[in-house]
Design a protein around this motif. Structure first.
Motif, PDB file in Angstrom:
ATOM      1  N   ALA A  69       0.857  -1.233   0.048  1.00 33.24           N
ATOM      2  CA  ALA A  69       0.010   0.008  -0.104  1.00 33.24           C
ATOM      3  C   ALA A  69       0.872   1.180   0.022  1.00 33.24           C
ATOM      4  O   ALA A  69       0.617   2.398  -0.671  1.00 33.24           O
ATOM      5  N   GLU A  70       2.140   1.211   0.661  1.00 36.34           N
ATOM      6  CA  GLU A  70       2.855   2.376   0.832  1.00 36.34           C
ATOM      7  C   GLU A  70       3.484   2.898  -0.588  1.00 36.34           C
ATOM      8  O   GLU A  70       3.638   4.029  -0.855  1.00 36.34           O
ATOM      9  N   GLY A 173      10.203   2.673   0.527  1.00 36.52           N
ATOM     10  CA  GLY A 173      11.265   2.181   1.720  1.00 36.52           C
ATOM     11  C   GLY A 173      10.804   1.946   3.031  1.00 36.52           C
ATOM     12  O   GLY A 173      11.478   1.795   3.814  1.00 36.52           O
ATOM     13  N   LEU A 174       9.386   2.279   3.119  1.00 37.08           N
ATOM     14  CA  LEU A 174       8.681   2.101   4.513  1.00 37.08           C
ATOM     15  C   LEU A 174       8.452   0.655   4.706  1.00 37.08           C
ATOM     16  O   LEU A 174       8.503   0.275   5.796  1.00 37.08           O
ATOM     17  N   SER A 175       8.205  -0.076   3.812  1.00 39.71           N
ATOM     18  CA  SER A 175       7.834  -1.659   4.083  1.00 39.71           C
ATOM     19  C   SER A 175       8.348  -2.587   3.028  1.00 39.71           C
ATOM     20  O   SER A 175       8.660  -2.094   1.941  1.00 39.71           O
ATOM     21  N   SER A 176       8.464  -3.554   3.220  1.00 39.46           N
ATOM     22  CA  SER A 176       8.777  -4.798   2.175  1.00 39.46           C
ATOM     23  C   SER A 176       8.144  -6.025   2.548  1.00 39.46           C
ATOM     24  O   SER A 176       7.628  -6.375   3.570  1.00 39.46           O
ATOM     25  N   PHE A 177       8.134  -6.692   1.477  1.00 43.14           N
ATOM     26  CA  PHE A 177       7.390  -7.999   1.492  1.00 43.14           C
ATOM     27  C   PHE A 177       8.339  -8.982   1.945  1.00 43.14           C
ATOM     28  O   PHE A 177       9.538  -9.276   1.521  1.00 43.14           O
ATOM     29  N   VAL A 178       8.120 -10.037   2.978  1.00 45.51           N
ATOM     30  CA  VAL A 178       8.777 -10.987   3.508  1.00 45.51           C
ATOM     31  C   VAL A 178       8.584 -12.376   2.846  1.00 45.51           C
ATOM     32  O   VAL A 178       9.351 -13.230   2.593  1.00 45.51           O
ATOM     33  N   GLY A 179       7.198 -12.532   2.820  1.00 44.23           N
ATOM     34  CA  GLY A 179       6.581 -13.913   2.390  1.00 44.23           C
ATOM     35  C   GLY A 179       5.046 -14.183   2.748  1.00 44.23           C
ATOM     36  O   GLY A 179       4.570 -13.007   3.242  1.00 44.23           O
ATOM     37  N   ALA A 180       4.520 -15.190   1.985  1.00 45.06           N
ATOM     38  CA  ALA A 180       3.297 -15.358   2.096  1.00 45.06           C
ATOM     39  C   ALA A 180       3.128 -17.109   2.411  1.00 45.06           C
ATOM     40  O   ALA A 180       3.872 -17.724   1.755  1.00 45.06           O
ATOM     41  N   GLU A 181       2.053 -17.147   3.014  1.00 47.58           N
ATOM     42  CA  GLU A 181       1.696 -18.907   2.922  1.00 47.58           C
ATOM     43  C   GLU A 181       0.277 -18.760   2.326  1.00 47.58           C
ATOM     44  O   GLU A 181      -0.771 -18.356   3.230  1.00 47.58           O
TER      45      GLU A 181
END
Lengths: 309, 249
Positions: A69-70, A173-181
């Motif tokens: 969203a950021e 640069g506020l957030s990043s994707f780590v992973g998904a299940e």
């Protein structure tokens, strides 16, 4: 009125939720789309084919890869300079992004729209669907999220939109994707399935839930859902949850197995075309909304139904 | 690290809302009111972060009528350290709530704002995301797990297909989903203690925020009722009926 609809996609596929949002937007005026992602050329081409679509704005860059969203909201807010309404589906993606866009535009969003009465007048459920409000917006631009169950899906073919690349702001640069299940399933997706078989707390355990519900769902080509009670008891994963706190569904046929019918659950499925309930308690509230009710032991009746179908 | 926890006073979760006969809204006269359940989860999560030593102070905030004091006292009894009540006897929309909260966040400088994903009255699901936008902060919405360490937070989110984990730069906004935790009940000694915890009273004007509504409610009605159908006596009869309506071949 020019609308900008947020396209939802996953794994290079355009999701059905987008099609309902397109129909909702078409009631307001011209429909343009926004595809944000990485490697989304195919999605953009598919989007341009949706019936009734004009321009498809595509921002194909790394910061949009997971539709954070950021990053997506400032891109959408920029494009809103040339549009009058932003429309997103009431999915977890739409709900995450749209209010952020609204705040950037200084607009009060109208959430979960189920009816459009005019350019500025909308119908939406409040109090978990126990009341239906008609609201008029005085903002010059509109930001809406729309319920997929309330609008027909636009046709995937027949449109001849033009694809146009747009560049948005750099990575926040506020957030990043780590992973998904994400649960992989051969079954149809809950929110777009024609038939849903849902299990409740009466299933008694996770093993019994799957042993009773899954074969019936497979026989019917149905998606599997669950009540909040069944999810809370650990019989089914949370993404199965149908209800006010889970998914709102409106399939052709909804089969409620061992579900008593709490208000919370009814709020999520009462717009289904045909409701079938199987429950041992003949006074269960689910029978007050069911078109076809069968009173009895689900552990006998459901396997019998599965076998005879 | 300081935590800011906005809470809302809403109709109690167990009360069935009734639409007013004149169609102007939902009848809240003499109805039990409580803290929004998602906000209770937010308060609980803040307390757990304090218990883990991640947070040092919890500030609860409510924007609402004078009676929202009770809601703040509940938060204080659960374990918040102090409270701010921004009094407004008229309804304040999520956008204006977010603007007031943004001003409070600028004053208080919290490391994390934790709030419910939606309130169970207007079901808007907007305030957290709007606040994040106004502050230019990261957002972790619909959280089922929150881990704070060093400069960031890892938030597991409940998304339509399952779960998604994002890493947020602090300060950040987290909105809670149902499975994040089970809120504690306040003990009697803590309820007594909460009465003497500081509670500051403010108004929207103190923060220079215009709360004039952008939406006008034209009418509120009951949802259309579904008629009960029929009971069938056997699986065979059920299958016959399903065939008749063309559901199965």
């Amino acid at each position: 009125m020019k609308c900008l609809v947020l396209v939802e996609h996953e794994g290079g596929q355009l999701k059905d939720a987008t099609l309902s949002a397109v129909t909702a937007a078409s009631k307001l005026g011209e429909v343009h789309l926004l595809v944000a992602g990485e490697g989304v050329g195919g999605v953009a081409e598919a989007a341009a084919k949706i019936a009734g679509v004009g321009k498809v704005h595509v921002s194909d860059a790394a910061p949009y890869a997971h539709q954070l969203a950021e990053n997506v909201a400032p891109l959408a807010a920029d494009l809103m300079g040339h549009h009058d309404a932003f429309v997103a589906a009431s999915t977890t993606t739409g709900k995450n992004v749209a209010p952020r866009v609204a705040a950037l535009l200084d607009v009060m969003q109208i959430s979960d729209v189920i009816g459009i009465e005019g350019e500025d007048t909308f119908i939406r459920p409040i109090y978990a669907g126990n009341a239906i409000a008609t609201v008029r917006s005085s903002d010059s631009k509109k930001v809406l999220t729309v319920r997929g169950t309330a609008f027909e899906k636009a046709e995937r073919e027949g449109g001849s939109g033009t694809v146009e690349a747009v560049s948005g702001p750099a990575d926040s640069g506020l957030s990043s994707f780590v992973g998904a299940e994400i649960a992989a399933s051969e079954r149809p997706e809950l929110t777009s399935a024609k038939i849903i078989v849902s299990g409740g707390r009466a299933l008694g355990s996770s093993e019994q839930f799957h042993a009773v519900i899954d074969p019936l769902a497979d026989k019917l080509g149905a998606a599997v859902g669950a009540s909040r009670a069944a999810v809370d008891a650990g019989y089914a994963p949370n993404d199965y949850q149908v209800g006010q706190t889970g998914k709102i569904v409106a399939p052709e046929v909804y089969v409620a197995v061992g579900i008593s019918g709490a208000i919370q659950h009814l709020a999520g499925m009462k717009d289904s075309k045909l409701i079938v309930a199987i429950n041992k308690d003949e006074d269960a509230p689910i029978f007050q909304v069911a078109d076809l009710g069968l009173v009895g032991d689900l552990f006998k009746l459901v396997p019998e139904l599965t076998e005879k179908l | 690290m300081k935590l800011l926890v906005p809470v809302k006073r809403v109709i109690d979760y167990n009360v069935k809302p009734r639409v007013k006969a004149d169609g102007t809204g939902v009848d809240l006269a003499n109805v039990k009111m409580s803290m929004n359940p998602f906000d209770e989860i937010a308060v609980e999560e803040a307390i757990r972060l304090k218990e883990k030593g991640v947070a040092t102070e919890i500030v609860a905030v409510s924007i609402g009528p004078a009676k929202a004091q009770e809601t703040l006292r509940t938060a204080l009894a659960m374990g918040a350290d102090r409270a701010i009540l921004v009094v407004s006897e008229t309804e304040v929309e999520p956008l204006a709530v977010a603007k007031i909260l943004a001003k409070i966040a600028e004053e208080e400088q919290p490391g994390l704002v934790i709030l419910g994903k939606q309130a169970i009255d207007d079901d808007s699901n907007q305030t957290g995301q709007m606040l994040a936008a106004l502050l230019g902060w990261a957002q972790g919405t619909f959280a089922s797990k929150v881990e704070v360490d060093g400069e960031g937070a890892s938030v597991t989110r409940e998304v339509d297909g399952g779960l998604e984990t994002v890493r947020l730069k602090l300060p950040a906004i987290v909105t809670t989903d149902l499975r994040l935790n089970e809120p504690r009940y306040a003990s009697l000694p803590n309820i007594m203690k909460a009465k003497s915890k500081p509670l500051a009273q403010k108004t929207a004007a103190d923060y220079g925020v215009d709360t004039a509504p952008r939406l006008t409610t034209l009418g509120v009605r009951e949802p259309s009722k579904r008629e009960a159908g029929i009971k069938v006596q056997s699986v065979d009869e059920l299958i016959d009926r399903l065939r008749t309506v063309g559901v199965i071949g």
